[in-house]
Design an enzyme around this catalytic site. Sequence first.
Site, PDB file in Angstrom:
ATOM      1  N   ARG A 146      14.213 -10.740   4.355  1.00  0.00           N
ATOM      2  CA  ARG A 146      14.592 -10.965   2.954  1.00  0.00           C
ATOM      3  C   ARG A 146      14.021  -9.799   2.164  1.00  0.00           C
ATOM      4  O   ARG A 146      12.848  -9.441   2.314  1.00  0.00           O
ATOM      5  CB  ARG A 146      14.017 -12.281   2.430  1.00  0.00           C
ATOM      6  CG  ARG A 146      14.162 -12.380   0.910  1.00  0.00           C
ATOM      7  CD  ARG A 146      13.890 -13.749   0.388  1.00  0.00           C
ATOM      8  NE  ARG A 146      14.997 -14.639   0.670  1.00  0.00           N
ATOM      9  CZ  ARG A 146      15.149 -15.830   0.079  1.00  0.00           C
ATOM     10  NH1 ARG A 146      14.261 -16.253  -0.808  1.00  0.00           N
ATOM     11  NH2 ARG A 146      16.186 -16.597   0.372  1.00  0.00           N
ATOM     12  N   LYS A 186       0.829  -1.212   0.000  1.00  0.00           N
ATOM     13  CA  LYS A 186       0.000   0.000   0.000  1.00  0.00           C
ATOM     14  C   LYS A 186       0.859   1.257   0.000  1.00  0.00           C
ATOM     15  O   LYS A 186       0.373   2.353   0.268  1.00  0.00           O
ATOM     16  CB  LYS A 186      -0.908   0.004   1.241  1.00  0.00           C
ATOM     17  CG  LYS A 186      -1.875  -1.159   1.300  1.00  0.00           C
ATOM     18  CD  LYS A 186      -2.751  -1.052   2.534  1.00  0.00           C
ATOM     19  CE  LYS A 186      -3.586  -2.300   2.711  1.00  0.00           C
ATOM     20  NZ  LYS A 186      -4.203  -2.336   4.046  1.00  0.00           N
TER      21      LYS A 186
HETATM   22  C1  NCD Z   1      18.357 -18.744  -3.380  1.00  0.00           C
HETATM   23  C2  NCD Z   1      17.941 -17.315  -3.157  1.00  0.00           C
HETATM   24  O1  NCD Z   1      16.789 -17.026  -2.899  1.00  0.00           O
HETATM   25  O2  NCD Z   1      18.827 -16.504  -3.233  1.00  0.00           O
HETATM   26  N1  NCD Z   1      17.497 -19.705  -2.890  1.00  0.00           N
HETATM   27  C3  NCD Z   1      17.480 -19.995  -1.560  1.00  0.00           C
HETATM   28  O3  NCD Z   1      17.478 -19.154  -0.697  1.00  0.00           O
HETATM   29  N2  NCD Z   1      17.503 -21.305  -1.242  1.00  0.00           N
HETATM   30  C4  NCD Z   1      18.783 -19.017  -4.760  1.00  0.00           C
HETATM   31  C5  NCD Z   1      17.799 -18.809  -5.867  1.00  0.00           C
HETATM   32  O4  NCD Z   1      16.755 -18.198  -5.717  1.00  0.00           O
HETATM   33  O5  NCD Z   1      18.132 -19.262  -6.979  1.00  0.00           O
END
Ligand code: NCD
Length: 317
Positions: free
Chosen positions: A112, A90
């Site tokens: 993340r 939003k």
């Molecule tokens: C990786 C990522 O997200 O960086 N995957 C993960 O965390 N296991 C690699 C990927 O997305 O290819």
Amino acid sequence: MTAPSALQLRHLLGLEDLNADQITALLDLAAQMKAVNQRRIKKLPTLRGVTVLTFFVENSTRTKMSFELAAKRLSADTMGFAASTSSLSKGETLLDTARNLEAMAPDIVVIRHSSAGAPHFLAERLNCGVVNAGDGAHEHPTQGLLDLYTMREKLGDLTGKKVAIIGDIAHSRVARSNLHGLAKLGAHVHVAGPATMLPPGLEQFGCSVHARAEPAIEGADVVMMLRIQRERQGNDLIPHAHEYHRFFGLDAARLKLAQPHALVMHPGPMNRGVEIAPEVADGEQSVILQQVENGVAVRMAVLYAVAATRGLDAVGG
Ligand code: NCD
């Protein structure tokens, strides 16, 4: 369980920031956590009363579940949300969202984010531990640690071992964390990929760079394959997936160039038939699912170390 005193870890933002002793201490702690995970009752009381918040502003299957499981196995309380269900969609800024999260008083935030540096930004501004679960194409330190753990478990000391990393190095945070970690533990890294996927300045990591897969794989103790990170590429950097497989995919014939004991690794998600042939992904040398298993233990070690550094573990506080 006690965290080694050398292991002062207020946050885990990247393997670039850790020295070899800290990495080794984390891997040793993870080995203790793995032993817990192999018991019938896979639970320790150490992080009782600690709140771990997973803040994933980018898709994830393995990593998010692995962190949540790790936190629960240490008896922490977990709470999580994904970007699509949060107010970020939003128009709220990252800092405003983060301040609101902080108002709920988490002890550790696992983040993340698609932007490199987002975890560092939060670590400077929030009053809790921050653990990077992948920031853009920058770092993915717990993936790097679980890869190092898996290699060390199978091969012993990594000094002088040859590790091939093949594929989209430029857009891979997994590659970057591994490059830092492997260099610190004394392994020789050989990277290979199409020219469009090899970033400039790779030599600063002390690795060898190859335009073809074969010289990187030849005699290797480990062959790590990477997914093509299409979500991070402006344009398609390869003409066709079949063609990519022909030149850079790991099939049985190419794997024969490596040592007979060589480990086949992949962080997932795999694109079968593109960077890796099914026969190799499911073959005897593959440790891909062991990487996932070790990921939980490694994340338990990281959460525990951050909590203990902050005096939040049952012993310390
Ligand atoms: C990786 C990522 O997200 O960086 N995957 C993960 O965390 N296991 C690699 C990927 O997305 O290819």
